[in-house]
Write a protein that holds these residues in place. Structure first.
Motif, PDB file in Angstrom:
ATOM      1  N   THR A  74     -15.612 -24.973 -32.275  1.00 32.60           N
ATOM      2  CA  THR A  74     -16.885 -24.410 -31.836  1.00 32.60           C
ATOM      3  C   THR A  74     -16.662 -22.980 -31.363  1.00 32.60           C
ATOM      4  OG1 THR A  74     -17.601 -26.593 -31.082  1.00 32.60           O
ATOM      5  CG2 THR A  74     -18.832 -24.679 -30.255  1.00 32.60           C
ATOM      6  N   PRO A  75     -17.265 -21.994 -31.997  1.00 34.29           N
ATOM      7  CA  PRO A  75     -17.043 -20.604 -31.582  1.00 34.29           C
ATOM      8  C   PRO A  75     -17.710 -20.274 -30.248  1.00 34.29           C
ATOM      9  CG  PRO A  75     -18.645 -20.690 -33.350  1.00 34.29           C
ATOM     10  CD  PRO A  75     -18.131 -22.084 -33.189  1.00 34.29           C
ATOM     11  N   LEU A  76     -17.044 -19.409 -29.469  1.00 29.75           N
ATOM     12  CA  LEU A  76     -17.519 -19.002 -28.146  1.00 29.75           C
ATOM     13  C   LEU A  76     -17.687 -17.484 -28.100  1.00 29.75           C
ATOM     14  CD1 LEU A  76     -14.932 -21.005 -25.985  1.00 29.75           C
ATOM     15  CD2 LEU A  76     -17.275 -21.730 -26.537  1.00 29.75           C
ATOM     16  N   VAL A  77     -18.695 -17.031 -27.371  1.00 32.41           N
ATOM     17  CA  VAL A  77     -18.866 -15.603 -27.116  1.00 32.41           C
ATOM     18  C   VAL A  77     -18.818 -15.389 -25.601  1.00 32.41           C
ATOM     19  CG1 VAL A  77     -20.424 -13.633 -27.223  1.00 32.41           C
ATOM     20  CG2 VAL A  77     -20.197 -15.130 -29.197  1.00 32.41           C
ATOM     21  N   PRO A  78     -17.731 -14.803 -25.073  1.00 36.97           N
ATOM     22  CA  PRO A  78     -17.676 -14.521 -23.635  1.00 36.97           C
ATOM     23  C   PRO A  78     -18.663 -13.418 -23.276  1.00 36.97           C
ATOM     24  CG  PRO A  78     -15.501 -14.370 -24.679  1.00 36.97           C
ATOM     25  CD  PRO A  78     -16.515 -14.393 -25.768  1.00 36.97           C
ATOM     26  N   GLN A  79     -19.244 -13.539 -22.090  1.00 38.28           N
ATOM     27  CA  GLN A  79     -20.227 -12.540 -21.671  1.00 38.28           C
ATOM     28  C   GLN A  79     -20.119 -12.318 -20.171  1.00 38.28           C
ATOM     29  OE1 GLN A  79     -24.918 -12.768 -21.397  1.00 38.28           O
ATOM     30  NE2 GLN A  79     -24.348 -12.530 -23.545  1.00 38.28           N
ATOM     31  N   GLY A  80     -20.145 -11.048 -19.771  1.00 38.82           N
ATOM     32  CA  GLY A  80     -20.117 -10.698 -18.351  1.00 38.82           C
ATOM     33  C   GLY A  80     -21.500 -10.312 -17.879  1.00 38.82           C
ATOM     34  N   GLY A  81     -21.698  -9.025 -17.579  1.00 41.58           N
ATOM     35  CA  GLY A  81     -23.001  -8.562 -17.106  1.00 41.58           C
ATOM     36  C   GLY A  81     -23.986  -8.273 -18.220  1.00 41.58           C
ATOM     37  N   ASN A  82     -23.559  -8.441 -19.476  1.00 41.32           N
ATOM     38  CA  ASN A  82     -24.413  -8.197 -20.647  1.00 41.32           C
ATOM     39  C   ASN A  82     -24.922  -6.758 -20.682  1.00 41.32           C
ATOM     40  OD1 ASN A  82     -25.713  -8.793 -23.038  1.00 41.32           O
ATOM     41  ND2 ASN A  82     -27.493  -9.751 -22.072  1.00 41.32           N
ATOM     42  N   LEU A 466      -8.016 -20.344 -35.155  1.00 46.52           N
ATOM     43  CA  LEU A 466      -9.262 -20.944 -35.645  1.00 46.52           C
ATOM     44  C   LEU A 466     -10.449 -19.986 -35.538  1.00 46.52           C
ATOM     45  CD1 LEU A 466      -8.941 -24.555 -34.155  1.00 46.52           C
ATOM     46  CD2 LEU A 466      -8.251 -23.720 -36.416  1.00 46.52           C
ATOM     47  N   ASN A 467     -10.189 -18.782 -35.009  1.00 47.06           N
ATOM     48  CA  ASN A 467     -11.237 -17.759 -34.898  1.00 47.06           C
ATOM     49  C   ASN A 467     -12.437 -18.263 -34.104  1.00 47.06           C
ATOM     50  OD1 ASN A 467     -12.332 -15.202 -35.284  1.00 47.06           O
ATOM     51  ND2 ASN A 467     -13.311 -15.759 -37.228  1.00 47.06           N
ATOM     52  N   ILE A 468     -12.178 -18.787 -32.925  1.00 47.68           N
ATOM     53  CA  ILE A 468     -13.282 -19.282 -32.090  1.00 47.68           C
ATOM     54  C   ILE A 468     -13.654 -18.317 -30.970  1.00 47.68           C
ATOM     55  CG2 ILE A 468     -12.742 -21.709 -32.560  1.00 47.68           C
ATOM     56  CD1 ILE A 468     -11.701 -21.817 -29.622  1.00 47.68           C
ATOM     57  N   LEU A 469     -12.792 -17.345 -30.661  1.00 49.55           N
ATOM     58  CA  LEU A 469     -13.088 -16.424 -29.574  1.00 49.55           C
ATOM     59  C   LEU A 469     -13.774 -15.164 -30.088  1.00 49.55           C
ATOM     60  CD1 LEU A 469      -9.864 -16.594 -27.347  1.00 49.55           C
ATOM     61  CD2 LEU A 469     -12.027 -17.812 -27.055  1.00 49.55           C
TER      62      LEU A 469
END
Length: 475
Positions: A74-82, A466-469
């Motif tokens: 499952t791919p994830l997209v980290p996000q801070g203050g956007n 797996l290229n999820i990050l």
């Protein structure tokens, strides 16, 4: 079509439930209305999509999310203050958003070591304020400092207005804690300035935009709080004159010159017309201005600034100058600087560039870029400003007066190609402090050394096979 570009599969309810169990139902957002703020950014250039936003409250929860994401691909997209400007924090293909805002603890302040250990979700302004409470300075300063986060600052290697004296985000971190794609935790929270025990893994994660690992905490450098700060707004005739002033200032002030911002007259014109209670700092309207600041531990900052400007006036470099006579006036100068970019929206379409060239090449770069852009689009209004001291120019271009906004913005790539080719001619960078994201990903192979890019891809494949990050970003 690459795996990063292929639309993500719909998350089955049982998988959503497994992710939610890690953070708790309260912190697993599935309501489309509540998810909406995580899907776009300030300029509304990118509109993402996602079924799920996870808001972990600890590094252990981030690690558990990554383990499950790896297990289920499952791919994830980290996000801070956007607050990013290149689409790096946006879930373009339905990825799960991993919001780090709840990781907002300042774990440690060590005055003797001049360090502060912050979690990734600590807002930059909060870190600045905490440092000030113990008579220290955390110098990173950005227009978005009231909402951007430490994790985001490090992930994009943010720069800002004080990089001239203190460096960029990478220079302000001694160590980081990061979670790998498979959930392993790299504990690199070192306070040591000297540590030659092999590879410095810190630098793998800083500037990687969450593609190699997710930064969850960092040890930040603190500095003595300046006892005196003096600020001046200076009138000049050209960027060449500004470069001469910079040389004089660096000779006289050495490391106490903390900011040196070059501003074209069109920037001040837009600010006065559209900014909130903005007034022109100088009675005249010079073609170019410099906002400069000296910060010192001694009481001679004003004398130093007066000496710099006196020498510059004698040499015919400076036409006029005004010193900030109060904290309010200093704040007014910096408010003008901070609203330069946002006020462009009132003049229609704006095509923006975050580039750097060698400091000595800035005047020629601006001259050549202005000529090329106005030849490409007659009537286009170049809008250059930025950190002359480190060669980082925000080379923006506003649409011709009365032009159709959509038609102008449709030339975005043409303008980018034109400006970036001139940047390359001077040995510069197409991304000085905002990162690559998706906006510049496809351009990167044209400007990055092929071997260096191959090494970057090898690192990505090794740490995230797996290229999820944050898939599809940077490389």
């Amino acid at each position: 079509m690459t795996s990063a570009e292929r639309p993500a599969a719909v998350l089955p309810p049982e998988l959503i439930a497994r992710f939610a169990a890690i953070v708790g139902e309260r912190y697993a957002i599935t309501d489309p209305n509540e998810i909406a703020p995580y899907l776009t950014e300030e300029r509304n250039l990118y509109q993402g999509r996602s079924q799920l936003v996870l808001r972990p409250g600890s590094t252990a929860e981030v690690a558990a999310i990554c383990r499950l994401a790896t297990e289920t691909r499952t791919p994830l997209v980290p996000q801070g203050g956007n607050t990013g400007l290149v689409g790096g924090q946006t879930p373009h293909h339905g990825e799960v958003v991993l919001s780090l805002r709840r990781l907002d603890k300042i774990r440690d302040v060590d005055v003797a070591s001049n360090t502060m250990t912050c979690e990734a979700g600590v807002v930059l302004a909060t870190a600045q304020a905490r440092a000030a409470e113990v008579d220290r300075l955390f110098p990173l300063s950005l227009g978005a400092e009231g909402s951007c986060t430490i994790g985001g600052n490090l992930s994009t290697n943010a720069g800002g207005t004080t990089a001239l004296a203190y460096g960029v985000a990478r220079d302000l971190a001694l160590g980081v804690e990061a979670v790998l794609a498979d959930g392993r935790i790299v504990n690199g929270l070192s306070k040591l300035k000297k540590d030659n025990t092999g590879y410095d893994l810190r630098d793998l994660f800083i500037g990687a935009e969450g593609t190699l690992g997710i930064i969850t905490a960092a040890v930040l450098k603190l500095f003595p709080k300046p006892r005196a700060v003096e600020t001046a707004f200076v009138a000049l005739g050209s960027p060449e004159a500004a470069l001469k002033l910079l040389a004089i200032a660096q000779r006289e002030a050495a490391g106490t010159l903390t900011s040196f911002e070059l501003i074209a007259d069109i920037c001040i014109d837009f600010c006065v017309r559209h900014g909130p209670n903005i007034r022109a700092p100088l009675p005249s309207r010079p073609p170019w201005s410099v906002l400069m600041e000296i910060s010192s531990q001694r009481d001679d900052a004003r004398d130093t600034l007066e000496k710099i400007l006196g020498d510059a006036m004698e040499q015919g470099v400076v036409d006029d100058a005004v010193f900030a006579a109060s904290l309010d006036q200093r704040n007014a100068f910096w408010t003008l600087r901070e609203v330069i970019s946002p006020v462009q929206k009132y003049e229609g379409g704006s095509i923006k560039h975050d580039v750097s060239v060698p400091v000595a090449s800035v005047p020629q770069f601006i001259t050549e870029a202005n000529a090329a852009v106005t030849q490409l689009i007659p009537g286009a209004r170049p809008f250059p400003f930025g950190h002359l001291g480190d060669g980082n120019i925000h080379y923006n271009v506003s649409q011709p007066v009365g032009a159709d906004k959509a038609a102008f913005l449709a030339r975005w790539q043409d303008v980018h190609d034109t400006v970036h080719e001139i940047v390359a001619k001077f040995g510069g960078s197409i991304s000085a402090e905002h990162g690559i994201g998706v906006m510049k990903r496809d351009e990167l192979p044209h400007f990055k050394d092929a071997t260096a890019l191959a090494v970057m891809r090898t690192l990505k494949a090794t740490l995230d096979p797996l290229n999820i990050l944050n898939p599809g970003k940077v490389v």
